[in-house]
Scaffold this active site. Sequence first.
Site, PDB file in Angstrom:
ATOM      1  N   GLU A  21       0.821  -1.209   0.000  1.00 12.71           N
ATOM      2  CA  GLU A  21       0.000   0.000   0.000  1.00 12.71           C
ATOM      3  C   GLU A  21       0.858   1.264   0.000  1.00 12.71           C
ATOM      4  O   GLU A  21       0.461   2.295  -0.542  1.00 12.71           O
ATOM      5  CB  GLU A  21      -0.948   0.000   1.205  1.00 12.71           C
ATOM      6  CG  GLU A  21      -1.910  -1.185   1.251  1.00 12.71           C
ATOM      7  CD  GLU A  21      -2.749  -1.303  -0.013  1.00 12.71           C
ATOM      8  OE1 GLU A  21      -2.969  -0.285  -0.701  1.00 12.71           O
ATOM      9  OE2 GLU A  21      -3.187  -2.436  -0.329  1.00 12.71           O
ATOM     10  N   HIS A  24       1.490   2.351  -3.545  1.00 12.74           N
ATOM     11  CA  HIS A  24       0.375   3.137  -4.080  1.00 12.74           C
ATOM     12  C   HIS A  24       0.392   4.556  -3.513  1.00 12.74           C
ATOM     13  O   HIS A  24       0.259   5.541  -4.247  1.00 12.74           O
ATOM     14  CB  HIS A  24      -0.963   2.477  -3.702  1.00 12.74           C
ATOM     15  CG  HIS A  24      -1.204   1.152  -4.347  1.00 12.74           C
ATOM     16  ND1 HIS A  24      -0.996   0.917  -5.691  1.00 12.74           N
ATOM     17  CD2 HIS A  24      -1.663  -0.023  -3.836  1.00 12.74           C
ATOM     18  CE1 HIS A  24      -1.315  -0.336  -5.974  1.00 12.74           C
ATOM     19  NE2 HIS A  24      -1.706  -0.928  -4.867  1.00 12.74           N
TER      20      HIS A  24
END
Length: 417
Positions: A21, A24
């Site tokens: 994550e 991202h």
Amino acid sequence: MSPQVIFQIVLLFFVLVTIHEWGHYYFAKRAGILVREFAIGFGPKLFSFIRGETRYTLRLLPIGGFVRMAGEDPEIVQIQPGQTIAVSLEQGRVNRIYLDQLDQRSNVVQGTVDRIDLERELSVSLDVDGEKLTYAVHPQAFMIAKSKETQIAPWDRQFGSKTVGQRALSIFAGPFMNFILAFVLFVTVLFLAGMPVNVKIDRVEPDSPAQKAGLQSGDIITRVNGQQIGDNPSDLTGLIRGSANKKMDWTIQRGGNEQQIQVTPEMKEDVALVGVRLTSDKRNTKIGEAITGGWTNMVEATKQIMIGFKTLILGNFKLDDLGGPVRIVEVTGEHASAGLPQYTFWAAIMSLYLGIFNLLPFPALDGSRLVFLAFEAVRGRPVDPSRESMVHFVGFAMLMLLMIAVTYNDILRLIKG
């Protein structure tokens, strides 16, 4: 299961999801996208805090995570002309927009909306007691409704405003970070475990061909059928599997002396075996060896993972062949109990698997989002966001159903032993 093993299981999940994550998150921020939430897990919030523009959240279900970017979902209540709102001002610009409990607000301007644009013009016009007042809206203003604050997202801070390349990079960066972590871990394993210098018998199974031939724990195998064995156990296992019920001439070292022993592999469950567990003596690993060896292990692991996906696609599997979160926890616990090198190797496998899995062109996965972006690049305009969201929603629902099925099967398997 010991507290240390439990901690290692939790740590593995946390690191793999967080690094994914973070990829991202980092490239979304680099592109100027407003990241509303960085979440580990799904479902109800267990813990959260806000730093800067982003809320960082730990959620109940440990089955993944997400980075919520502005503009990806319908996230703000739309304000319509004729609606009564209140605004607070800071240096002449609106910094708070209140949608409810207006009578309880102090130091605000209350009026009926004549015109409002929170994406491009960043302005609001209000009818206040018959007088029309127009205010500029701060690009980081907050909208407050039902005691919940949501930062507005001007068009240039939304995911859809960025180029195809910027959006693709922010999506691909998640799996890419898993690939980087996997490579680092594969290299680390070689430093932890060391480099083999021979092939040695660690254990001889009772009543096995090896025991009948006189092989013992600690024997170093140097040649088989005249072929040098070196330090690669796979060379030996390959020769054994090709010599079912055939005598093999083994040259071993025992106590500094060389001996010749004949061994005849026997078939067991369609595999030729002699009944030994192999190990090796180790030396310190050089940097160059670790890098090349880590890359080789990563390539080989990738091939095996792709073979597994091919099996799934072709339907050549049973439900018992699949494993969900329960099975992953169980296997991770086994590897954690086996020592740091084995645990690190398993972490590398899991990181690599997570990266490859997310690049599959299945709805709700990163690979599917990249397919939509590639389609947009070819046709010159994006797919209708509502249709794309529906595709991802259906895909996510299917993944959750599969997760429930395999988890149920894992629990049954544990109950039945």
